[in-house]
Design an enzyme around this catalytic site. Structure first.
Site, PDB file in Angstrom:
ATOM      1  N   ASP A  18       0.809  -1.227   0.000  1.00  0.00           N
ATOM      2  CA  ASP A  18       0.000   0.000   0.000  1.00  0.00           C
ATOM      3  C   ASP A  18       0.841   1.275   0.000  1.00  0.00           C
ATOM      4  O   ASP A  18       0.645   2.156   0.855  1.00  0.00           O
ATOM      5  CB  ASP A  18      -0.924   0.020   1.229  1.00  0.00           C
ATOM      6  CG  ASP A  18      -1.753  -1.243   1.382  1.00  0.00           C
ATOM      7  OD1 ASP A  18      -2.152  -1.818   0.362  1.00  0.00           O
ATOM      8  OD2 ASP A  18      -2.004  -1.641   2.540  1.00  0.00           O
ATOM      9  N   GLU A 226     -11.428  -0.261  -3.754  1.00  0.00           N
ATOM     10  CA  GLU A 226     -10.662   0.294  -2.627  1.00  0.00           C
ATOM     11  C   GLU A 226      -9.440   1.031  -3.169  1.00  0.00           C
ATOM     12  O   GLU A 226      -9.196   1.078  -4.370  1.00  0.00           O
ATOM     13  CB  GLU A 226     -10.238  -0.799  -1.651  1.00  0.00           C
ATOM     14  CG  GLU A 226      -9.266  -1.803  -2.259  1.00  0.00           C
ATOM     15  CD  GLU A 226      -8.916  -2.960  -1.325  1.00  0.00           C
ATOM     16  OE1 GLU A 226      -9.421  -3.045  -0.201  1.00  0.00           O
ATOM     17  OE2 GLU A 226      -8.088  -3.801  -1.744  1.00  0.00           O
TER      18      GLU A 226
HETATM   19  O1  FUB Z   1      -3.275  -3.625   3.352  1.00  0.00           O
HETATM   20  C1  FUB Z   1      -4.597  -3.860   3.798  1.00  0.00           C
HETATM   21  C2  FUB Z   1      -5.572  -3.565   2.707  1.00  0.00           C
HETATM   22  O2  FUB Z   1      -5.279  -4.355   1.559  1.00  0.00           O
HETATM   23  C3  FUB Z   1      -5.537  -2.160   2.192  1.00  0.00           C
HETATM   24  O3  FUB Z   1      -6.120  -1.236   3.053  1.00  0.00           O
HETATM   25  C4  FUB Z   1      -6.215  -2.362   0.889  1.00  0.00           C
HETATM   26  O4  FUB Z   1      -6.150  -1.283   0.020  1.00  0.00           O
HETATM   27  C5  FUB Z   1      -5.529  -3.600   0.379  1.00  0.00           C
HETATM   28  O5  FUB Z   1      -4.306  -3.306  -0.212  1.00  0.00           O
END
Ligand code: FUB
Length: 328
Positions: A18, A226
Site C-alpha cells: 500500500d 478500494e
Molecule cells: O493492506 C490492507 C488492505 O489491503 C488495504 O487497506 C487495501 O487497500 C488492500 O491493499
C-alpha cells in the site's frame, strides 16, 4: 545496499504494501503498510492483514539506497485503535507532516486517524481520537494548489464500506447494491485548516462512463473497490483505484476534485497476490507508479512488497497501461 530497480522489491528486509509516495524536502518518501509474517486466519474480511505498525522509507534518488526510518507509529500508542493498521497516506501543511491511517476502533469499526510529526521521517504522534465522521479505510489526501486538502477514502468487504450505505454503521449489511444499480463510490471530505477534522460530512463520488452513466455495481472490471489516489495533471484531477475482484488499477478524470469522474482505462494489469494498491507521484520531472505485489513471499496475499515503475501519459492525457511483468 543496492539502489532500487524498477519492478523489483523496494526493500526485502520487511514485507511492505500500500505505498503512498510523496516528495518532501526534495526527497522521495514512501509511506507503506507493514505486513506481518504470520500464519493466522485468511478470509474475505481481511483478518490476515493484521498489521501493527508503520515504517517510513525514503530515497534521495533512484541511484541511491533506500532508507528505512524504522517504526514511526505503533498500534499500542494509538488510544482509540484496537487492531489492523491498514493503508496510510501522508501530507504536509502548516509546517507539519501528517500521517493518516485506518484502523479498527474499540468496537471493531474501521475509522481514520491522524498523527503528526515535525519531520517527514517521523516519528508520528497520534491524535487521541479518530477523525470525527470518518469511516472505512484507505485514506488518500490530496492538497490542491489553493491549499485546500481533500481526503478520499473507502473500501468494500473488509473495508466495511457496504455497511455505511444508510449513512450509519449497519453491522448486518454485507452486500452492496444490486448488479444493475450504480456501484458504491469512494468518499471524499474537505479537511479543515489544521488537517485534523472534516469540514463537511463525507460525500460519495460518482464514477461515470463516457456517456455520463454511472458505473454499475455488476461492472467489476471498472467499479470502485478500494485504494483511491488523486493527482493532478494538466489541470485534470485523476482518481485512480483498485477494482478488487478483478485485480486492476484503473482511473477516471474530472475537472472537479469532487467529481464526477469519467472512467478512462487501466493503469496496471493484475499483480501476483489478491490486492493491488498504488500511488502516483512526480519526482525529478518524471511520473512514477508505486504499487505492490506478493512476489517476495512467493504469492502469499498478506506478505507483500512495494515496487515502482515509470508512468507515462499519452499526448491526450490518457495513461499508458503498465504490465508489471512484461511490456505495456
Ligand atoms: O493492506 C490492507 C488492505 O489491503 C488495504 O487497506 C487495501 O487497500 C488492500 O491493499
Amino acid at each position: 545496499m543496492n539502489h532500487p530497480k524498477p519492478n523489483q522489491p523496494l526493500v526485502t528486509h520487511i514485507y511492505t504494501a500500500d505505498p503512498s509516495a510523496h516528495v518532501f524536502e526534495g526527497r522521495l518518501y514512501i509511506y507503506p503498510s507493514h505486513d506481518l509474517d504470520h500464519d493466522g486466519p485468511d478470509n474475505d474480511n481481511g483478518d490476515q492483514y493484521a498489521m501493527e505498525d508503520y515504517h517510513v522509507l525514503s530515497l534521495e534518488n533512484f541511484d541511491s539506497p533506500v532508507a528505512d526510518h524504522g517504526e514511526v507509529l505503533h498500534l499500542r500508542d494509538i488510544p482509540w485503535a484496537s487492531s489492523q493498521l491498514w493503508a496510510p497516506d501522508a501530507a504536509y501543511k502548516n509546517n507539519l507532516y501528517y500521517l493518516f491511517f485506518p484502523a479498527r476502533d474499540q468496537d471493531g469499526i474501521f475509522r481514520i486517524g491522524a498523527a503528526t510529526a515535525s519531520s517527514p521521517a517521523g516519528p508520528f504522534k497520534p491524535e487521541s481520537n479518530y477523525i470525527k465522521g470518518s469511516y472505512s479505510i484507505d485514506p488518500a489526501v490530496f492538497v490542491d494548489e489553493d491549499e485546500q486538502a481533500y481526503m478520499y477514502f473507502g473500501g468494500l468487504w473488509g473495508g466495511q464500506l457496504e455497511k455505511w450505505q444508510t449513512g450509519s454503521f449497519d453491522p448486518l449489511q454485507t452486500g452492496g447494491p444490486p448488479a444493475d444499480r450504480p456501484a458504491l463510490g469512494p468518499r471524499v471530505a474537505l479537511l479543515s485548516g489544521d488537517m485534523l477534522s472534516f469540514k463537511n460530512k463525507p460525500q460519495e463520488i460518482s464514477i461515470v462512463d463516457e456517456e455520463g452513466k454511472p458505473i454499475l455495481a455488476g461492472d467489476e472490471e471498472r467499479r470502485y473497490f478500494e485504494g483511491p489516489w488523486v493527482h493532478k495533471y494538466n489541470n485534470y484531477y485523476y482518481l485512480s483505484y483498485s477494482t478488487g475482484t478483478t485485480h486492476k488499477l484503473v482511473y477516471g478524470i474530472s475537472r472537479n476534485p469532487l467529481g464526477p469522474f469519467t472512467f478512462q482505462g487501466t493503469i496496471l494489469t493484475p499483480v501476483t497476490g489478491w490486492t493491488t494498491h498504488h500511488s502516483i507521484v512526480r519526482f525529478e520531472d518524471k511520473w512514477y507508479l508505486f504499487y505492490h505485489d506478493s512476489s517476495l513471499s512467493g504469492g502469499v496475499n498478506h506478505k507483500r512488497c512495494v515496487k515502482f515503475t515509470e508512468l507515462k501519459y499519452n499526448a491526450d492525457g490518457t495513461i499508458q497501461t503498465i504490465d508489471p511483468y512484461g511490456q505495456a
